[in-house]
Design a protein around this motif. Structure first.
Motif, short mmCIF file in Angstrom:
data_model
loop_
_atom_site.label_atom_id
_atom_site.label_comp_id
_atom_site.label_asym_id
_atom_site.label_seq_id
_atom_site.Cartn_x
_atom_site.Cartn_y
_atom_site.Cartn_z
N LEU A 99 88.36 -2.41 75.58
CA LEU A 99 88.14 -1.78 76.43
C LEU A 99 86.58 -1.30 76.07
O LEU A 99 86.09 -0.74 74.79
N THR A 100 86.18 0.21 76.75
CA THR A 100 84.66 0.04 76.30
C THR A 100 84.84 1.40 75.75
O THR A 100 86.19 1.96 75.41
N ILE A 101 84.01 2.00 75.62
CA ILE A 101 84.31 3.52 74.59
C ILE A 101 84.57 4.52 75.94
O ILE A 101 84.90 5.18 75.99
N LEU A 110 92.56 9.66 58.97
CA LEU A 110 91.26 8.18 58.80
C LEU A 110 91.07 8.08 60.23
O LEU A 110 89.74 7.26 60.47
N TYR A 111 92.18 7.76 61.11
CA TYR A 111 92.20 7.16 61.65
C TYR A 111 91.56 7.55 62.94
O TYR A 111 90.52 8.05 63.59
N GLN A 112 91.51 9.32 62.89
CA GLN A 112 90.13 10.56 63.57
C GLN A 112 88.76 10.43 63.07
O GLN A 112 88.31 9.77 64.49
N SER A 113 88.60 9.65 62.22
CA SER A 113 87.42 9.56 61.47
C SER A 113 86.11 8.48 61.62
O SER A 113 85.78 8.40 62.15
N VAL A 114 88.00 7.38 61.99
CA VAL A 114 87.12 5.80 62.23
C VAL A 114 87.13 5.73 63.60
O VAL A 114 86.03 5.64 64.36
N ALA A 115 87.06 6.80 64.27
CA ALA A 115 88.03 6.85 65.96
C ALA A 115 86.59 7.55 66.62
O ALA A 115 85.25 7.15 67.32
N ARG A 116 85.68 8.59 65.96
CA ARG A 116 84.84 9.78 65.53
C ARG A 116 83.82 9.22 65.86
O ARG A 116 82.74 9.22 66.81
N VAL A 117 83.03 7.40 64.87
CA VAL A 117 82.52 6.65 64.89
C VAL A 117 82.29 6.14 65.50
O VAL A 117 80.59 5.50 65.50
N ASN A 119 87.60 10.47 70.82
CA ASN A 119 88.62 11.75 69.69
C ASN A 119 89.78 11.78 69.98
O ASN A 119 90.34 12.07 71.25
N LEU A 120 90.63 11.27 69.20
CA LEU A 120 92.02 10.97 69.36
C LEU A 120 92.62 12.53 69.56
O LEU A 120 93.54 12.66 70.15
N LYS A 121 91.80 14.07 69.57
CA LYS A 121 92.58 14.98 69.46
C LYS A 121 92.43 15.23 71.43
O LYS A 121 92.02 16.32 71.73
#
Length: 205
Positions: free
Chosen positions: A135-137, A170-177, A181-183
């Motif tokens: 998937l794209t961003i 940790l998942y949120q940190s990776v997703a932010r990179v 945004n998992l939130k």
């Protein structure tokens, strides 16, 4: 005074009985049947005449959208493509986590609960490795919104409930990179274009 009340009550009862008798005495006019009328349908007695009727399926009518410019039309078409791309994944996540919640509700043993969570996590990861990683961003951002729409909880909340706060962080940190945004939450008002695409997509028929 008591006699007066009894007298009035008697009149009311007699009048009601008389009216009921008059209604029941009205002959019922049945519809004329043709030689090909073989389908049984429901009917309503309307003042002595039996009126047949058939329930119809709901028909949803959508307005035709007029775009201000070709660029706006193209942007909407891209959004529609992205929503249709990720919606099946959101529905899969919904079904899978609802299944997990049902299984956890009837399982008291902690060890078995951890096993169920691990199995669910494995299936989600397998799907991610097989399809979602492509998937794209933009599609990933839409997916996190749709998960909140379907489950009423953000992706971050789901990870926190099943894997713990540290893992969710940790998942949120990776997703932010990578721009996620998992939130992310879903709002039918703010995301009205996505909502209109979903309601007219046929996913819930």
């Amino acid at each position: 005074m008591n006699f007066y009340r009894l007298f009035i009550l008697s009149i009311v009862i007699i009048s009601g009985a008389s009216a009921k008798g008059q209604v029941s005495s009205v002959p019922v006019k049945m519809p004329v049947m043709g030689k090909n009328d073989t389908i049984r349908v429901a009917s309503t007695n309307e003042n002595g005449e039996m009126i047949p009727w058939i329930p119809l399926d709901e028909v949803v009518i959508y307005g035709f959208r007029i775009f201000k410019s070709p660029a706006e039309r193209a942007a909407f078409n891209r959004l529609r493509y992205n929503v249709m791309k990720v919606m099946p994944y959101a529905l899969y996540a919904k079904r899978r986590y609802e299944q997990l919640e049902r299984e956890l509700a009837v399982t008291a043993e902690k060890k078995e609960q951890k096993k169920l969570v691990k199995q669910c996590d494995k299936e989600i990861k397998e799907m991610f490795n097989r399809e979602i990683k492509e998937l794209t961003i933009t599609q990933g951002q839409i997916l996190t919104k749709l998960i909140d729409r379907e489950l009423g909880r953000t992706t971050y909340d789901i990870i926190k409930e099943t894997k713990g706060g540290v893992t969710a962080f940790l998942y949120q940190s990776v997703a932010r990179v990578v721009g996620h945004n998992l939130k992310s939450t879903y709002s039918p008002q703010e995301d009205r274009d996505i909502e209109s695409i979903i309601t007219s997509s046929g996913f819930y028929q």
